[in-house]
Scaffold this active site. Structure first.
Site, short mmCIF file in Angstrom:
data_model
loop_
_atom_site.label_atom_id
_atom_site.label_comp_id
_atom_site.label_asym_id
_atom_site.label_seq_id
_atom_site.Cartn_x
_atom_site.Cartn_y
_atom_site.Cartn_z
N LYS A 5 11.67 36.48 45.91
CA LYS A 5 11.00 35.74 44.83
C LYS A 5 9.72 36.43 44.41
O LYS A 5 9.32 36.35 43.24
CB LYS A 5 10.72 34.30 45.28
CG LYS A 5 11.96 33.42 45.24
CD LYS A 5 11.59 31.96 45.10
CE LYS A 5 12.81 31.10 44.84
NZ LYS A 5 12.45 29.68 44.60
N LYS A 52 28.92 35.21 41.44
CA LYS A 52 29.00 33.77 41.66
C LYS A 52 28.45 33.01 40.44
O LYS A 52 27.48 33.45 39.82
CB LYS A 52 28.19 33.41 42.91
CG LYS A 52 28.44 32.03 43.47
CD LYS A 52 27.68 31.85 44.78
CE LYS A 52 27.81 30.43 45.29
NZ LYS A 52 27.00 30.22 46.50
N LYS A 98 23.33 28.69 38.09
CA LYS A 98 22.63 27.90 37.08
C LYS A 98 21.52 28.70 36.40
O LYS A 98 21.01 28.30 35.36
CB LYS A 98 22.06 26.61 37.69
CG LYS A 98 21.20 26.75 38.90
CD LYS A 98 20.93 25.38 39.51
CE LYS A 98 20.07 25.48 40.77
NZ LYS A 98 19.87 24.17 41.41
#
Length: 337
Positions: A120, A202, A205
């Protein structure tokens, strides 16, 4: 001996999900579809991890909406506030309070090794904040507050559960048996759903290509359009095989929502083209999501009811978590009120 004593206590499980987007068909078929059954076998705690979501800058209005939508969706897929503790994390201040305490029982080197912090930090190089660095301590607090016996985990969360276990064992080693040391629970594998636009990846979202992701709140016409444009191959034969990633993905989805085996699917679409198959998969998904969307829309139309339920969930969560927090604070030496 009373029936209550004879009856064995269910093991407690805890799951938190961030309100950073509407869940996808992949989230649903991979995990959420099985949650209603899970709450029959376990004493379940489900939380919306809105505190965790702010390690990345959020639009305030959007965060409020997505938290509301996610709460409604959790109920729509079958989570029952009468059977599970269903709450919003920021409504339960005990999480932040124990999170700070556990910060003081977690080593800098342990946090520095966390893979997700490194990932991140690279993704959000302009906002590498201390919350991003220490959020495994808050995650440990989430789990330990409820004395969770098991935590359902995927591969990406395994490291966080390991550090939560380390923190619990360290604290218990100093002060005695305060926290239950949680075990990982690996749920029965649901369908692994890939992107409709790039079936080697995959379904996500956060995928910038919206054609590849089906969201649980997508209108039936949108779902059909996404499936009709799904990437396949030039072979025009519906069968599962290496190198047929697009068809393999569609067969996996169709199997998950209809219960049909791959063999049955191959027989059903023998001699038919990909257009027929894509339409059938889209229609099956629309039918699968119809009751979820109906319930979701009813709940979203009654915000007062949703607020009543998340207020009730917060009250129960506070009662349960305060017992653990009080015990930890007493052991440390904090003055009682």
């Amino acid at each position: 001996m009373s029936e209550e004593i004879k009856k064995e206590r269910k093991k407690r499980s805890l799951s938190l999900i961030q309100p950073t987007s509407i869940p996808t068909l992949g989230n649903y078929l991979g995990a959420m579809k099985g949650w209603p059954e899970f709450q029959e076998d376990y004493d379940t705690v489900f939380g919306i991890a809105d505190l965790h979501s702010i390690t990345v800058r959020q639009d305030p209005q959007k965060l409020r909406l997505q938290t509301t939508q996610l709460y409604a969706l959790l109920m729509a897929v079958g989570l029952d506030p009468e059977k599970s503790i269903l709450f919003v994390q920021s409504h339960v201040p005990q999480h932040s309070q124990l999170g700070w305490i556990l910060n003081c029982y977690t080593m800098f080197g342990e946090l520095n090794r966390m893979t997700q912090f490194k990932d991140k930090s690279a993704q959000h190089a302009d906002n590498v904040n201390s919350g991003l660095f220490t959020y495994p301590c808050l995650m440990a607090a989430d789990i330990l507050l409820y004395q969770a016996d098991v935590v359902p985990v995927g591969a990406d969360q395994k490291q966080h559960l390991e550090i939560a276990r380390d923190i619990a064992e360290r604290f218990n080693g100093v002060y005695g048996n305060v926290f239950t040391v949680p075990e990982p629970y690996f749920p029965k594998a649901g369908a692994r759903v890939m992107s409709l636009a790039d079936p080697t990846r995959k379904m996500s979202k956060s995928d910038p290509n919206q054609k590849g992701t089906v969201y649980l709140t997508d209108e039936p016409s949108v779902i059909m359009k996404k499936f009709k444009s799904a990437v396949t191959d030039s072979e025009m034969s519906v069968h599962y095989a290496e190198g047929k990633d697009g068809i393999n993905n569609l067969m996996t989805i169709y199997s998950a929502v209809t219960g049909k085996s791959f063999e049955t699917i191959e027989s059903e679409f023998s001699g038919k083209g990909y257009g027929d198959f894509k339409t059938a998969v889209g229609e099956a998904v629309v039918a699968e999501l119809e009751p979820v969307q109906k319930k979701y829309n009813e709940l979203m139309a009654d915000k007062a009811y949703l607020k009543e339920k998340w207020t009730q969930g917060a009250e129960i969560a506070q009662r349960v978590s305060q017992r653990t927090l009080d015990k930890a604070m007493k052991k440390i030496g904090f003055l009682a009120k």
